[in-house]
Enzyme design. Structure first.
Site, PDB file in Angstrom:
ATOM      1  N   ASP A 162      -2.831   2.443  -6.039  1.00 37.92           N
ATOM      2  CA  ASP A 162      -1.823   2.524  -4.981  1.00 37.92           C
ATOM      3  C   ASP A 162      -1.751   1.299  -4.072  1.00 37.92           C
ATOM      4  O   ASP A 162      -1.042   1.326  -3.067  1.00 37.92           O
ATOM      5  CB  ASP A 162      -2.050   3.772  -4.127  1.00 37.92           C
ATOM      6  CG  ASP A 162      -3.419   3.793  -3.457  1.00 37.92           C
ATOM      7  OD1 ASP A 162      -4.266   2.974  -3.812  1.00 37.92           O
ATOM      8  OD2 ASP A 162      -3.618   4.638  -2.574  1.00 37.92           O
ATOM      9  N   GLU A 163      -2.456   0.227  -4.401  1.00 39.39           N
ATOM     10  CA  GLU A 163      -2.333  -0.958  -3.566  1.00 39.39           C
ATOM     11  C   GLU A 163      -2.604  -2.224  -4.372  1.00 39.39           C
ATOM     12  O   GLU A 163      -3.317  -2.212  -5.367  1.00 39.39           O
ATOM     13  CB  GLU A 163      -3.269  -0.890  -2.354  1.00 39.39           C
ATOM     14  CG  GLU A 163      -4.733  -0.819  -2.685  1.00 39.39           C
ATOM     15  CD  GLU A 163      -5.625  -0.855  -1.449  1.00 39.39           C
ATOM     16  OE1 GLU A 163      -5.320  -1.624  -0.503  1.00 39.39           O
ATOM     17  OE2 GLU A 163      -6.618  -0.121  -1.424  1.00 39.39           O
ATOM     18  N   ASP A 209       0.851  -1.185   0.000  1.00 41.57           N
ATOM     19  CA  ASP A 209       0.000   0.000   0.000  1.00 41.57           C
ATOM     20  C   ASP A 209       0.887   1.235   0.000  1.00 41.57           C
ATOM     21  O   ASP A 209       1.661   1.449   0.946  1.00 41.57           O
ATOM     22  CB  ASP A 209      -0.907  -0.014   1.239  1.00 41.57           C
ATOM     23  CG  ASP A 209      -2.040   0.996   1.158  1.00 41.57           C
ATOM     24  OD1 ASP A 209      -2.166   1.667   0.112  1.00 41.57           O
ATOM     25  OD2 ASP A 209      -2.789   1.119   2.142  1.00 41.57           O
TER      26      ASP A 209
END
Length: 373
Positions: free
Chosen positions: A120-121, A26
């Protein structure tokens, strides 16, 4: 922290559930961190990515801003009130997507079992990895180091034997942290958590749980499966098993998104159109941010409505082209909502989804095309 093989073969020629090695990576305050990286004047200052207008919403907040209570999905006016020195920056989704692809290329050096959740993850299954590395922890450390070296950004990572625990672990030592939850730790770790920390438990569900005397993972674990299903429907089984540290969902690299959506359950049932309109705005903001970030558009909008008796209805509309703006998405959603009112029963949940997805760069000739997110 110690790690090792999570378990042995289950006797049927394949790894058992606890033998998986899953990493959840993350990025830390991704959008805001990119802006601070690219503009030195923003470093060390409270930054919000999003619009500063009255109807604006924070898409991401730097850690300096979070100290004041500024969070993503917060109304910009509220964020400004909490942090008068807050600096608003317009999002640059093209830049975020390019960096996200750069990060996924790093992931691909270790495994092909990559399940992106957003820009983003992502989850990675490194049980069998390309480097034959025995320790998932070392892979997570290597990935974080490469991300820092190649992008100048920091990432947090969680390592465990399933997706639920890996995601919990990645949040445990943010920012720029790494945490491991082993099979021996898993059930005890879950028992100590407040129910708000469970992925999939929003504010309204947490409030309902607390009304039933369920405040921690241990309280949830003490509940019978039938009790949870009676009160939470299909989600009850999920709560039952994760309260025991069990999550058998595999990492799915080939997951095809047929639709994307956002929804919210309310503390108090809604009855009036204006109240529902107000409640839809943050839902639409969240959904459109995802569309922008992923670079996708869709041709079908579906409105979901759950009543106080838990009955659910949906209404949808398809258009010839794509929904190309947040305002257009709102207009269609309201057109779907109006004929459904007034209702005798109050509304406890509203949701909006977009399907028939295409890339935002598609020329419009691929009707019904599905894309990987």
């Amino acid at each position: 922290m110690t790690t090792g093989p999570f378990s042995k073969d289950d006797g049927r020629g394949r790894p058992g559930a606890e033998s998986r090695k899953v990493i959840h990576v993350d990025m830390d305050a991704f959008y805001a961190s990119v802006e601070q990286r690219d503009n030195p004047d923003l470093r060390g200052k409270p930054v919000a990515v999003g619009g500063a207008s009255r109807r604006g919403v924070v898409a991401a907040a730097s850690y300096e801003a979070r100290k004041f209570g500024v969070r993503s999905a917060m109304a910009s006016v509220t964020a400004s009130r909490k942090c008068p020195e807050l600096i608003f920056v317009k999002p640059r989704f093209d830049a975020y997507r390019a960096i996200s692809q750069q990060i996924r290329m790093i992931f691909a050096q270790y495994t092909d079992l990559i399940e992106p959740l957003s820009l983003d993850e992502a989850y990675l299954d490194v049980t069998q990895n390309k480097l034959a590395a025995p320790l998932a922890t070392q892979i997570a450390e290597d990935i974080r180091a490469k991300i820092r070296a190649e992008t100048g950004l920091t990432a947090s990572a969680g390592v465990s034997y399933n997706k639920f625990l890996a995601k919990l672990a990645s949040d445990y030592r943010k920012p720029d942290g790494l945490f491991v939850i082993t099979p021996k730790m898993g059930p005890v770790f879950v028992e100590s958590l407040a129910v708000e920390r469970f992925h999939g438990v929003g504010p309204a569900t947490a409030a309902k749980m607390k009304g039933l005397g369920i405040e921690t993972g241990a309280d949830l674990k003490a509940c019978a499966l039938r009790f949870l299903e009676n009160h939470f429907g299909k989600a009850g089984a999920y709560y039952y098993w994760v309260a025991r540290g069990i999550d058998e969902r595999p990492v799915r690299p080939d997951r095809i998104r047929k639709s994307i959506g956002a929804e919210n359950t309310f503390f108090d049932d809604l009855a009036e159109f204006e109240a529902m309109h107000d409640a839809l705005r943050p839902i639409l903001d969240k959904l459109w941010r995802h569309c922008e970030g992923a670079g996708i558009r869709g041709r079908t909008v579906t409105l979901k409505m759950k009543f106080s008796d838990f009955r659910i209805i949906t209404r949808g509309r398809s258009i010839s082209g794509c929904v190309n703006s947040r305002d257009e998405l709102e207009a269609i959603s309201l057109d779907l909502l109006r004929p459904l009112l007034p209702r005798v029963l109050g509304v406890r949940l509203l949701g909006v989804s977009i399907s028939n997805l295409v890339s935002s760069e598609d020329d419009g000739g691929g009707a019904g095309q599905m894309i990987l997110l």
